[in-house]
Design an enzyme around this catalytic site. Structure first.
Site, PDB file in Angstrom:
ATOM      1  N   ASP A  90      -2.063  49.178 -65.315  1.00 25.99           N
ATOM      2  CA  ASP A  90      -2.234  48.397 -66.530  1.00 25.99           C
ATOM      3  C   ASP A  90      -0.957  47.589 -66.760  1.00 25.99           C
ATOM      4  O   ASP A  90       0.132  48.058 -66.440  1.00 25.99           O
ATOM      5  CB  ASP A  90      -2.422  49.317 -67.740  1.00 25.99           C
ATOM      6  CG  ASP A  90      -3.833  49.858 -67.863  1.00 25.99           C
ATOM      7  OD1 ASP A  90      -4.625  49.722 -66.908  1.00 25.99           O
ATOM      8  OD2 ASP A  90      -4.142  50.440 -68.929  1.00 25.99           O
ATOM      9  N   HIS A 147      -1.924  53.322 -59.059  1.00 30.91           N
ATOM     10  CA  HIS A 147      -3.066  53.636 -58.206  1.00 30.91           C
ATOM     11  C   HIS A 147      -3.106  52.724 -56.983  1.00 30.91           C
ATOM     12  O   HIS A 147      -2.440  51.695 -56.934  1.00 30.91           O
ATOM     13  CB  HIS A 147      -4.360  53.515 -59.011  1.00 30.91           C
ATOM     14  CG  HIS A 147      -4.469  54.520 -60.118  1.00 30.91           C
ATOM     15  ND1 HIS A 147      -5.341  55.575 -60.082  1.00 30.91           N
ATOM     16  CD2 HIS A 147      -3.792  54.626 -61.299  1.00 30.91           C
ATOM     17  CE1 HIS A 147      -5.217  56.296 -61.189  1.00 30.91           C
ATOM     18  NE2 HIS A 147      -4.285  55.733 -61.944  1.00 30.91           N
ATOM     19  N   SER A 251       8.006  50.018 -66.449  1.00 31.19           N
ATOM     20  CA  SER A 251       8.728  49.237 -65.452  1.00 31.19           C
ATOM     21  C   SER A 251       7.829  48.188 -64.818  1.00 31.19           C
ATOM     22  O   SER A 251       6.980  47.596 -65.486  1.00 31.19           O
ATOM     23  CB  SER A 251       9.336  50.144 -64.389  1.00 31.19           C
ATOM     24  OG  SER A 251      10.299  49.421 -63.660  1.00 31.19           O
TER      25      SER A 251
END
Length: 284
Positions: A90, A147, A251
């Site tokens: 995200d 992911h 980050s």
């Protein structure tokens, strides 16, 4: 000019010390403290707990467990087409584009090389020459697990020590070679469309970076590049969308592919908001 005024004081900040302090604070288990910390964060960032596997914010053992919480699978469907490249996180898109003669665009007036990003190894960087990159920024409010963009086999992991500047858009516009200066962990994979790298870039207050196969990689920070190789008979295979790591605080992730491998989705542009699993690009 305002970006420079905001960014240059960071050269004087003890980034690693601040991050170690954050590491301690985010793991305090005293209920009154950690619950207030979590409740304040939810209120400030409007966190939707309905997406979480554990929806009771006070059930988490400490703030970091809440911050790296798992989401319900249906909250982040993964682009299922075989040729689809899925967004690994995200966040928002800082940049996407081509790696031109080994150079990656950072922001107006700034670039860095694939070689320095991947720890100074010409051999490690060579498969990505004239390939493609996507830089994805995770704000504090985002989901912080990482992911797999495309199914593949892990071949190498590299921990590159460095500074811990902020990786905010303003800092990226102001500090040259930001992502090649900050501490980072690069995971390299072999996929059906060639080499792929997922580079997890640390930042100030990013108290640690973890991978699912090695656990916590940072800290310790150290000063020496560390490298792990995974022979074919020992290397783990990860399907697209499978979790591979997490940031303990926010980050940036940089995804690299080799030449003639992917086309980035036309709707994905600078500053576009993205969710893990959505279509980021397609196989050429």
């Amino acid at each position: 000019m305002m970006d420079y005024f905001k960014a240059w004081p960071q050269y004087l900040l003890p980034g690693h010390l601040l991050s170690r302090l954050m590491y301690v604070l985010t793991r305090i288990r005293v209920s009154a403290f950690k619950n207030l910390f979590i409740d304040t964060f939810i209120r400030l960032y409007k966190v939707d707990m309905q997406e979480a596997m554990e929806q009771n914010p006070h059930a988490y053992e400490h703030f970091n467990a809440f911050f790296t919480r798992a989401l319900r699978p249906e909250a982040r469907p993964v682009a299922g087409e075989a040729e689809a490249v899925a967004c690994p996180v995200d966040g928002s898109v800082s940049q996407t584009g081509a790696i031109v003669d080994g150079s990656i665009f950072q922001a107006k007036g700034h670039a860095y090389t694939t070689e320095e990003l991947l720890g100074g190894s010409r051999e490690r960087a060579a498969p990505f020459h004239n390939g493609a990159f996507a830089t994805l920024y995770l704000a504090p409010s985002n989901y912080h697990r990482i992911h797999m963009p495309f199914s593949g086999r892990l071949t190498e992991m590299v921990h590159v020590p460095g500074r811990l500047f902020s990786v905010s858009p303003a800092t990226a516009r102001a500090i040259p070679r930001l992502f090649a200066r900050n501490e980072r962990v690069a995971a390299l994979f072999e996929t059906d469309i060639g080499p792929m790298a997922v580079v997890m870039v640390g930042a100030v207050f990013v108290a640690s970076i973890e991978t699912v196969w090695a656990g916590q990689v940072t800290p310790p920070a150290g000063r020496i590049i560390r490298q792990w190789n995974y022979p074919e008979d020992e290397s783990p295979y990860f399907a697209k969308g499978e979790e591979i790591g997490r940031f303990n605080m926010g980050s940036t992730v940089i995804v690299l592919f080799g030449p003639d491998a992917v086309d980035w989705a036309s709707e994905i542009g600078h500053d576009s908001g993205v969710c893990m699993g959505q279509l980021l690009g397609t196989q050429q």
